[in-house]
Design a protein around this motif. Structure first.
Motif, PDB file in Angstrom:
ATOM      1  N   ASP A  82       0.901 -95.883  29.099  1.00  0.00           N
ATOM      2  CA  ASP A  82      -0.487 -96.085  29.507  1.00  0.00           C
ATOM      3  C   ASP A  82      -1.335 -96.648  28.368  1.00  0.00           C
ATOM      4  OD1 ASP A  82       0.090 -95.160  32.027  1.00  0.00           O
ATOM      5  OD2 ASP A  82      -0.625 -93.116  31.650  1.00  0.00           O
ATOM      6  N   LYS A  83      -1.092 -96.148  27.168  1.00  0.00           N
ATOM      7  CA  LYS A  83      -1.899 -96.552  26.014  1.00  0.00           C
ATOM      8  C   LYS A  83      -1.280 -97.717  25.245  1.00  0.00           C
ATOM      9  CE  LYS A  83      -3.840 -91.926  25.269  1.00  0.00           C
ATOM     10  NZ  LYS A  83      -3.990 -90.792  24.302  1.00  0.00           N
ATOM     11  N   GLU A  84      -0.071 -98.120  25.672  1.00  0.00           N
ATOM     12  CA  GLU A  84       0.687 -99.136  24.937  1.00  0.00           C
ATOM     13  C   GLU A  84       0.782 -98.770  23.461  1.00  0.00           C
ATOM     14  OE1 GLU A  84      -0.635-103.099  25.673  1.00  0.00           O
ATOM     15  OE2 GLU A  84      -0.347-102.952  27.841  1.00  0.00           O
ATOM     16  N   ALA A  85       1.064 -97.487  23.249  1.00  0.00           N
ATOM     17  CA  ALA A  85       1.196 -96.947  21.887  1.00  0.00           C
ATOM     18  C   ALA A  85       2.661 -96.631  21.652  1.00  0.00           C
ATOM     19  CB  ALA A  85       0.337 -95.699  21.724  1.00  0.00           C
ATOM     20  N   TRP A  86       3.340 -97.537  20.961  1.00  0.00           N
ATOM     21  CA  TRP A  86       4.800 -97.433  20.839  1.00  0.00           C
ATOM     22  C   TRP A  86       5.274 -96.984  19.463  1.00  0.00           C
ATOM     23  CZ3 TRP A  86       6.410 -97.312  25.461  1.00  0.00           C
ATOM     24  CH2 TRP A  86       5.843 -98.104  26.467  1.00  0.00           C
ATOM     25  N   GLY A  87       4.370 -96.474  18.650  1.00  0.00           N
ATOM     26  CA  GLY A  87       4.759 -96.065  17.302  1.00  0.00           C
ATOM     27  C   GLY A  87       5.782 -94.941  17.269  1.00  0.00           C
ATOM     28  N   SER A  88       5.790 -94.102  18.312  1.00  0.00           N
ATOM     29  CA  SER A  88       6.693 -92.952  18.324  1.00  0.00           C
ATOM     30  C   SER A  88       7.868 -93.138  19.286  1.00  0.00           C
ATOM     31  CB  SER A  88       5.920 -91.689  18.708  1.00  0.00           C
ATOM     32  OG  SER A  88       5.333 -91.839  20.004  1.00  0.00           O
ATOM     33  N   ILE A  89       8.129 -94.376  19.735  1.00  0.00           N
ATOM     34  CA  ILE A  89       9.134 -94.601  20.766  1.00  0.00           C
ATOM     35  C   ILE A  89      10.529 -94.143  20.344  1.00  0.00           C
ATOM     36  CG2 ILE A  89       9.503 -96.999  20.030  1.00  0.00           C
ATOM     37  CD1 ILE A  89       9.678 -95.612  23.643  1.00  0.00           C
ATOM     38  N   ASN A  90      10.914 -94.383  19.106  1.00  0.00           N
ATOM     39  CA  ASN A  90      12.257 -93.981  18.670  1.00  0.00           C
ATOM     40  C   ASN A  90      12.448 -92.476  18.760  1.00  0.00           C
ATOM     41  OD1 ASN A  90      13.045 -96.594  18.151  1.00  0.00           O
ATOM     42  ND2 ASN A  90      12.602 -96.500  15.953  1.00  0.00           N
ATOM     43  N   GLY A  91      11.463 -91.734  18.296  1.00  0.00           N
ATOM     44  CA  GLY A  91      11.552 -90.281  18.349  1.00  0.00           C
ATOM     45  C   GLY A  91      11.527 -89.753  19.767  1.00  0.00           C
ATOM     46  N   LEU A  92      10.711 -90.363  20.625  1.00  0.00           N
ATOM     47  CA  LEU A  92      10.628 -89.909  22.011  1.00  0.00           C
ATOM     48  C   LEU A  92      11.915 -90.174  22.766  1.00  0.00           C
ATOM     49  CD1 LEU A  92       6.988 -91.000  22.956  1.00  0.00           C
ATOM     50  CD2 LEU A  92       7.842 -88.667  22.602  1.00  0.00           C
ATOM     51  N   GLU A  93      12.521 -91.332  22.568  1.00  0.00           N
ATOM     52  CA  GLU A  93      13.782 -91.631  23.245  1.00  0.00           C
ATOM     53  C   GLU A  93      14.890 -90.683  22.782  1.00  0.00           C
ATOM     54  OE1 GLU A  93      14.057 -93.394  25.741  1.00  0.00           O
ATOM     55  OE2 GLU A  93      12.555 -94.983  25.698  1.00  0.00           O
ATOM     56  N   LYS A  94      14.897 -90.373  21.492  1.00  0.00           N
ATOM     57  CA  LYS A  94      15.892 -89.434  20.970  1.00  0.00           C
ATOM     58  C   LYS A  94      15.661 -88.046  21.544  1.00  0.00           C
ATOM     59  CE  LYS A  94      17.980 -87.773  16.674  1.00  0.00           C
ATOM     60  NZ  LYS A  94      17.972 -87.840  15.192  1.00  0.00           N
ATOM     61  N   ASN A  95      14.392 -87.627  21.636  1.00  0.00           N
ATOM     62  CA  ASN A  95      14.076 -86.315  22.202  1.00  0.00           C
ATOM     63  C   ASN A  95      14.489 -86.232  23.665  1.00  0.00           C
ATOM     64  OD1 ASN A  95      13.004 -85.321  19.854  1.00  0.00           O
ATOM     65  ND2 ASN A  95      10.879 -85.712  20.398  1.00  0.00           N
ATOM     66  N   LEU A  96      14.262 -87.301  24.419  1.00  0.00           N
ATOM     67  CA  LEU A  96      14.636 -87.293  25.826  1.00  0.00           C
ATOM     68  C   LEU A  96      16.152 -87.164  25.980  1.00  0.00           C
ATOM     69  CD1 LEU A  96      13.775 -87.496  28.768  1.00  0.00           C
ATOM     70  CD2 LEU A  96      13.994 -89.994  28.586  1.00  0.00           C
ATOM     71  N   ALA A  97      16.904 -87.914  25.184  1.00  0.00           N
ATOM     72  CA  ALA A  97      18.366 -87.821  25.241  1.00  0.00           C
ATOM     73  C   ALA A  97      18.834 -86.415  24.889  1.00  0.00           C
ATOM     74  CB  ALA A  97      18.993 -88.845  24.291  1.00  0.00           C
ATOM     75  N   ALA A 149      14.335 -74.062  27.532  1.00  0.00           N
ATOM     76  CA  ALA A 149      13.664 -74.874  26.519  1.00  0.00           C
ATOM     77  C   ALA A 149      14.049 -76.344  26.641  1.00  0.00           C
ATOM     78  CB  ALA A 149      14.009 -74.354  25.123  1.00  0.00           C
ATOM     79  N   TYR A 150      15.306 -76.627  27.008  1.00  0.00           N
ATOM     80  CA  TYR A 150      15.725 -78.015  27.190  1.00  0.00           C
ATOM     81  C   TYR A 150      15.043 -78.628  28.413  1.00  0.00           C
ATOM     82  CZ  TYR A 150      19.327 -76.619  23.884  1.00  0.00           C
ATOM     83  OH  TYR A 150      19.987 -76.146  22.784  1.00  0.00           O
ATOM     84  N   VAL A 151      14.900 -77.844  29.463  1.00  0.00           N
ATOM     85  CA  VAL A 151      14.206 -78.329  30.657  1.00  0.00           C
ATOM     86  C   VAL A 151      12.752 -78.671  30.312  1.00  0.00           C
ATOM     87  CG1 VAL A 151      13.375 -77.698  32.958  1.00  0.00           C
ATOM     88  CG2 VAL A 151      15.700 -77.079  32.261  1.00  0.00           C
ATOM     89  N   LYS A 152      12.082 -77.757  29.620  1.00  0.00           N
ATOM     90  CA  LYS A 152      10.699 -78.008  29.227  1.00  0.00           C
ATOM     91  C   LYS A 152      10.607 -79.218  28.305  1.00  0.00           C
ATOM     92  CE  LYS A 152       6.595 -75.786  27.225  1.00  0.00           C
ATOM     93  NZ  LYS A 152       6.246 -76.963  26.397  1.00  0.00           N
ATOM     94  N   GLY A 153      11.557 -79.320  27.374  1.00  0.00           N
ATOM     95  CA  GLY A 153      11.544 -80.439  26.436  1.00  0.00           C
ATOM     96  C   GLY A 153      11.696 -81.778  27.131  1.00  0.00           C
ATOM     97  N   ALA A 154      12.577 -81.839  28.136  1.00  0.00           N
ATOM     98  CA  ALA A 154      12.761 -83.087  28.884  1.00  0.00           C
ATOM     99  C   ALA A 154      11.494 -83.451  29.641  1.00  0.00           C
ATOM    100  CB  ALA A 154      13.943 -82.957  29.846  1.00  0.00           C
ATOM    101  N   ASN A 155      10.889 -82.476  30.302  1.00  0.00           N
ATOM    102  CA  ASN A 155       9.658 -82.741  31.052  1.00  0.00           C
ATOM    103  C   ASN A 155       8.502 -83.144  30.136  1.00  0.00           C
ATOM    104  OD1 ASN A 155      10.707 -82.227  33.635  1.00  0.00           O
ATOM    105  ND2 ASN A 155      10.419 -80.025  33.398  1.00  0.00           N
ATOM    106  N   HIS A 200      17.140 -83.392  24.993  1.00  0.00           N
ATOM    107  CA  HIS A 200      16.776 -82.346  25.946  1.00  0.00           C
ATOM    108  C   HIS A 200      17.422 -82.561  27.310  1.00  0.00           C
ATOM    109  CE1 HIS A 200      14.007 -80.272  23.339  1.00  0.00           C
ATOM    110  NE2 HIS A 200      13.380 -81.390  23.064  1.00  0.00           N
ATOM    111  N   LEU A 201      17.447 -83.809  27.781  1.00  0.00           N
ATOM    112  CA  LEU A 201      18.034 -84.065  29.087  1.00  0.00           C
ATOM    113  C   LEU A 201      19.537 -83.800  29.069  1.00  0.00           C
ATOM    114  CD1 LEU A 201      17.876 -84.964  31.978  1.00  0.00           C
ATOM    115  CD2 LEU A 201      17.891 -87.346  31.203  1.00  0.00           C
ATOM    116  N   SER A 202      20.227 -84.222  28.022  1.00  0.00           N
ATOM    117  CA  SER A 202      21.659 -83.956  27.923  1.00  0.00           C
ATOM    118  C   SER A 202      21.928 -82.464  27.797  1.00  0.00           C
ATOM    119  CB  SER A 202      22.253 -84.705  26.723  1.00  0.00           C
ATOM    120  OG  SER A 202      22.167 -86.097  26.908  1.00  0.00           O
ATOM    121  N   GLY A 203      21.062 -81.750  27.070  1.00  0.00           N
ATOM    122  CA  GLY A 203      21.200 -80.298  26.988  1.00  0.00           C
ATOM    123  C   GLY A 203      21.060 -79.649  28.347  1.00  0.00           C
ATOM    124  N   HIS A 204      20.106 -80.126  29.140  1.00  0.00           N
ATOM    125  CA  HIS A 204      19.904 -79.596  30.491  1.00  0.00           C
ATOM    126  C   HIS A 204      21.126 -79.878  31.369  1.00  0.00           C
ATOM    127  CE1 HIS A 204      18.384 -78.752  34.408  1.00  0.00           C
ATOM    128  NE2 HIS A 204      18.054 -80.006  34.700  1.00  0.00           N
TER     129      HIS A 204
END
Length: 213
Positions: free
Chosen positions: A52-67, A35-41, A69-73
């Motif tokens: 691509d869309k220059e849509a940065w409204g969710s950037i904080n949540g996405l960066e936290k999610n990447l940290a 699940a962590y591997v899938k989450g990181a991808n 899932h990737l750290s879990g992996h």
């Protein structure tokens, strides 16, 4: 774009019994780690879409999610190799891990002191987390870190070389709510050969990876 894949276990599901049951190993690796591997991808794809869309409204949540899932992996990938059915005991020079044993004694005063500190760090992590032995390149010493979730409360340059998973999914089916019993049992399966290799590699790369005095 680079993607992450679930590594194969270096042993079969029953290899760490009776310390960790085959059922736990199977669920932990095939479900939780996957699940962590899938989450990181998935998060990498979402970040690409945001760029691509220059849509940065969710950037904080996405960066936290990447940290997360990737750290879990990464931590789980270390965790599997940190254990072996033929492990445990104290690291000694006669076993080819004398450099690691000396570093532990120098950094913590004694092996007993190190073992007590890492045990307490893992067992008392609030909520879900890890106890970690890490190489800290600025001082060139070993330190114990107490990680919340997968990525919080760590020194930025430190390299994990021994990790104890203290999330409930790592032990609850077998140890119920007795996290301390699980952490104590973990010492019976520590793969000191793997830890020693990680220590040597971390020392060798220290001056390359960290630009600090």
């Amino acid at each position: 774009m680079a993607t992450y894949t679930l590594p194969e276990l270096p042993y079969d599901y029953a290899a760490l019994a009776p310390v960790i049951s085959p059922e736990i190993i199977e669920l932990h690796h095939d479900k939780h780690h996957a699940a962590y591997v899938k989450g990181a991808n998935d998060t990498l794809e979402q970040l690409a879409e945001a760029r691509d869309k220059e849509a940065w409204g969710s950037i904080n949540g996405l960066e936290k999610n990447l940290a997360f899932h990737l750290s879990g992996h990464i931590l789980h990938s270390i965790y599997w190799h940190n254990m072996t059915g033929d492990g445990g005991g104290e690291p000694h020079e006669k076993d080819g891990v004398g450099e690691l044993a000396d570093a532990i004694a120098e950094s913590f005063g004694s092996y007993a002191g190190f073992k007590a500190q890492l045990t307490k760090a893992a067992a008392t992590t609030q909520g879900s987390g890890w106890g970690v032995l890490a190489y800290e390149p600025v001082s060139g010493r070993l330190i114990v870190e107490q990680i919340y979730d997968h990525q919080g409360n760590v020194g930025q340059g430190s390299v994990p070389i021994l990790v104890f998973d203290a999330w409930e999914h790592a032990f609850y089916l077998q140890y119920k709510n007795q996290k301390v019993d699980f952490i104590e049992a973990m010492w019976q399966v520590v793969n000191w050969q793997d830890v020693a290799k990680r220590y040597a590699a971390a020392k060798e790369r220290a001056n390359i990876l960290l630009l600090a005095p």
